[in-house]
Motif scaffolding. Structure first.
Motif, PDB file in Angstrom:
ATOM      1  N   TYR D  34       0.844  -1.206   0.000  1.00 41.79           N
ATOM      2  CA  TYR D  34       0.000   0.000   0.000  1.00 41.79           C
ATOM      3  C   TYR D  34       0.879   1.257   0.000  1.00 41.79           C
ATOM      4  O   TYR D  34       0.552   2.247  -0.665  1.00 41.79           O
ATOM      5  CB  TYR D  34      -0.924   0.045   1.229  1.00 41.79           C
ATOM      6  N   GLU D  36       3.807   1.561  -1.292  1.00 40.40           N
ATOM      7  CA  GLU D  36       4.367   1.696  -2.647  1.00 40.40           C
ATOM      8  C   GLU D  36       3.353   2.316  -3.597  1.00 40.40           C
ATOM      9  O   GLU D  36       3.681   3.206  -4.389  1.00 40.40           O
ATOM     10  CB  GLU D  36       4.797   0.320  -3.147  1.00 40.40           C
ATOM     11  N   GLU D  37       2.106   1.830  -3.517  1.00 39.89           N
ATOM     12  CA  GLU D  37       1.081   2.394  -4.400  1.00 39.89           C
ATOM     13  C   GLU D  37       0.787   3.843  -4.014  1.00 39.89           C
ATOM     14  O   GLU D  37       0.479   4.670  -4.880  1.00 39.89           O
ATOM     15  CB  GLU D  37      -0.186   1.542  -4.370  1.00 39.89           C
ATOM     16  N   ARG D  39       2.990   6.041  -2.921  1.00 36.71           N
ATOM     17  CA  ARG D  39       4.000   6.950  -3.502  1.00 36.71           C
ATOM     18  C   ARG D  39       3.888   7.004  -5.022  1.00 36.71           C
ATOM     19  O   ARG D  39       4.161   8.036  -5.638  1.00 36.71           O
ATOM     20  CB  ARG D  39       5.419   6.618  -3.024  1.00 36.71           C
ATOM     21  N   SER D  40       3.453   5.898  -5.641  1.00 40.74           N
ATOM     22  CA  SER D  40       3.158   5.934  -7.084  1.00 40.74           C
ATOM     23  C   SER D  40       2.083   6.984  -7.357  1.00 40.74           C
ATOM     24  O   SER D  40       2.187   7.767  -8.301  1.00 40.74           O
ATOM     25  CB  SER D  40       2.624   4.581  -7.569  1.00 40.74           C
ATOM     26  N   ARG D  44       2.257  10.441  -9.517  1.00 37.27           N
ATOM     27  CA  ARG D  44       1.322  10.637 -10.635  1.00 37.27           C
ATOM     28  C   ARG D  44       0.602  11.977 -10.488  1.00 37.27           C
ATOM     29  O   ARG D  44       0.480  12.738 -11.448  1.00 37.27           O
ATOM     30  CB  ARG D  44       0.325   9.478 -10.661  1.00 37.27           C
ATOM     31  N   TYR D  50       5.761   7.663 -12.152  1.00 42.85           N
ATOM     32  CA  TYR D  50       6.893   6.776 -11.898  1.00 42.85           C
ATOM     33  C   TYR D  50       7.129   5.801 -13.051  1.00 42.85           C
ATOM     34  O   TYR D  50       8.269   5.435 -13.344  1.00 42.85           O
ATOM     35  CB  TYR D  50       6.703   6.008 -10.582  1.00 42.85           C
ATOM     36  N   ALA D  51       6.070   5.391 -13.735  1.00 48.34           N
ATOM     37  CA  ALA D  51       6.239   4.472 -14.873  1.00 48.34           C
ATOM     38  C   ALA D  51       7.117   5.128 -15.945  1.00 48.34           C
ATOM     39  O   ALA D  51       8.007   4.496 -16.516  1.00 48.34           O
ATOM     40  CB  ALA D  51       4.878   4.088 -15.446  1.00 48.34           C
ATOM     41  N   GLU D  54      10.812   5.272 -14.817  1.00 44.74           N
ATOM     42  CA  GLU D  54      11.497   4.013 -15.095  1.00 44.74           C
ATOM     43  C   GLU D  54      11.892   3.902 -16.565  1.00 44.74           C
ATOM     44  O   GLU D  54      12.999   3.493 -16.890  1.00 44.74           O
ATOM     45  CB  GLU D  54      10.599   2.819 -14.708  1.00 44.74           C
ATOM     46  N   TRP D  59      15.721   3.866 -11.751  1.00 45.71           N
ATOM     47  CA  TRP D  59      14.876   3.215 -10.763  1.00 45.71           C
ATOM     48  C   TRP D  59      15.045   3.937  -9.437  1.00 45.71           C
ATOM     49  O   TRP D  59      16.135   4.434  -9.109  1.00 45.71           O
ATOM     50  CB  TRP D  59      15.291   1.747 -10.558  1.00 45.71           C
TER      51      TRP D  59
END
Lengths: 142, 142, 142, 142
Positions: D34, D36-37, D39-40, D44, D50-51, D54, D59
Motif C-alpha cells: 500500500y 508503494e502504491e 508513492r506511485s 502521478r 513513476y512508470a 522508469e 529506478w
C-alpha cells in the motif's frame, strides 16, 4: 493421479502465515505460485534450469492455468508439490500438478498449466533444442 | 465474451508494482486475486455484500478456478475487471471474468471460478435464500 | 550482525518467481514475509511452535517492522533467513533478522520486528509462561 | 501526523480478501505494498509519473522501510493511503505514510520509506532534474 510412465518431481515446504486468509486456510491464489515453483523444481531436477533458460533469451509464458481445490491446507502444514509433464511440443509445454499433504499424502489441490515459448523480443519461438531434450528425458515416446 | 442477457459488473484499478514480475508484466497469479475482487464487487453491487454473507455464518469456498492469458498487462496500467454469473444453483455458483484494458477494452485475461457454499462448521450448505435472491436478480430464467 | 551470545535460527529456501518484480529482483515486500517465516522457524526450533501458540488462544500481533535493503536478490537464488531474539518481556517480543546469500553469506537485507501478545478476545496479555520459557532458552540473563 | 506545510496525496481502495490472514485481519506485509502504491499515486498527481521515470532509464530502489501497526484493518474495509515527501535530496527521497479508515479517518498504520536513485546500469545517480523539480513542487524550502 500422477502417471506411472514418466518422471514426477516433488518439492516439500511449509504453508506460510502470509498465505493464509480470513477463512484460516491457504488462500487459493497461492497454489498458482506453488505450481510455478513446482515446475521450476522439475526443470532444475531435469538439468534444464529455468533461470538459465531465461538468461538464454527466452521465456515460457503462461497461456492457461487451472486448479481444482479438494481439501484446504493450513499455516505451517508441510505440503509436497508434485509436478510432471503432460505434453511437450516444439512450441508448447503442459505441466500437471498435485499438492499433497507431505505426511498423509492426501491430495489437496490438483491443476495444470500450459506455456508457450517466446523470445525476449516477443515472438513465439521453438523451445531451444538443448533445453527441450533435457525436458523430454524420461517421457514416453509420443 | 460477456453475455448480453445478464448483469456484468465492472471495477477499474491500476496494476500494482508489487504485482509485476521479472518479465516486467503482471504475474499470472494476480489475476486470480483480481477475479476474487471482481466477484466481491459483483455481490456488493447486487446488494448481496460478501463480507455480510461471511458474518452470517457461511463461506463460498473456491472449488475450481481457470484463467486464460491472452495479452500481458503492465505496472500502472488501468484495467477493468468484468464479472458475471455463469450459473447459480442452490449450493453452487459459477462466475466468469474478463480483464480488459480500461481504455482500449482489449481483452487481456479471461477465466471462471466455481464455488460451493459451506457453513462455518464445515458442512456443504444451501446458499441462504435472501443472499441467493439478490444474486439471482437480473439473471435469465433457468 | 547476529550476536554471539544467543541462538540464531537459520532456514534456507529459494526466491520464487512470483516474488520478483519488474526490476527483475525480489520485491521488497517479500522480505517482510521471509522475516515472518524466520520467526516461525525460530519458535519451531525452540520447541515453542507458533501454530500451537495460536491454537492455545493467543496471537503475537505485529506492532512494528523495519527492513534495510543492502543487496538485491534474484529468482531461484538460495537464501538463508537468520533470526534471533533481540528482547523478550512478559508482553512483548522483538526479533532481528538477516537475509543472507546461502552460499556466499553476503548480507542482503536486515531488519527487526516487535510483537505484542493478545488473547483471541483482543486483550493485551502476558505471553503464556510455558511458551515464554522455551523462547527464553539460550538467551543471556537480562 | 501528516504535516500542514506540504502536499499530501490520498488514494482510497478496499482491502482485498487475499490480503487477509488467519487472524482475519489484513496481513502486515500488505501495507508495504500500500505504501508503494501511495508513492506511485503521489508522483502521478505531481505530474512525475513513476512508470515514465522508469522508462527514462532510472529506478528508485528501496533502501529502507518502516511500518508501525496501530489498528488492524479488515476485508472490504475502505482505506485511504496518505503519502507525503519527508525529505528530498539530489540522490535520495524519503516518503511518509498514513493508512487511515476512509470514513472515520482513524489512523491504522504509519510508516516511511527511503529510496535511492540508480540508473539501469546499476549506478547510484542523481535524480533527473525534470522529475525532481515536479516532486519538489509544493515542498517547503529546505
Amino acid at each position: 493421479m500422477a502417471p506411472a510412465d514418466r518422471p514426477v518431481s516433488e518439492n516439500t515446504f511449509r504453508v506460510r502465515y502470509a498465505e493464509t486468509d480470513a477463512m484460516a486456510i491457504t488462500h487459493h491464489s497461492n497454489y498458482i505460485v506453488y505450481f510455478e515453483e513446482a515446475r521450476s523444481h522439475y526443470s532444475r531436477e531435469a538439468g534444464a534450469d529455468y533461470a538459465e533458460f531465461e538468461r538464454s533469451g527466452y521465456w515460457l509464458t503462461v497461456a492457461e492455468v487451472h486448479a481444482r481445490y479438494i481439501v484446504p491446507t493450513h499455516y505451517a502444514q508441510l505440503i509436497t508439490a508434485r509436478c510432471w509433464i503432460e505434453a511437450l511440443k516444439s512450441r508448447m509445454i503442459m505441466f500437471s500438478y498435485e499438492i499433497v499433504d507431505a505426511e498423509t499424502r492426501q491430495v489437496c489441490v490438483t491443476g495444470y498449466s500450459k506455456h508457450v515459448c517466446i523470445s525476449h523480443d516477443g515472438r513465439v519461438s521453438k523451445i531451444p533444442e538443448s533445453w527441450l531434450a533435457r525436458m523430454k528425458n524420461g517421457l514416453p515416446d509420443p
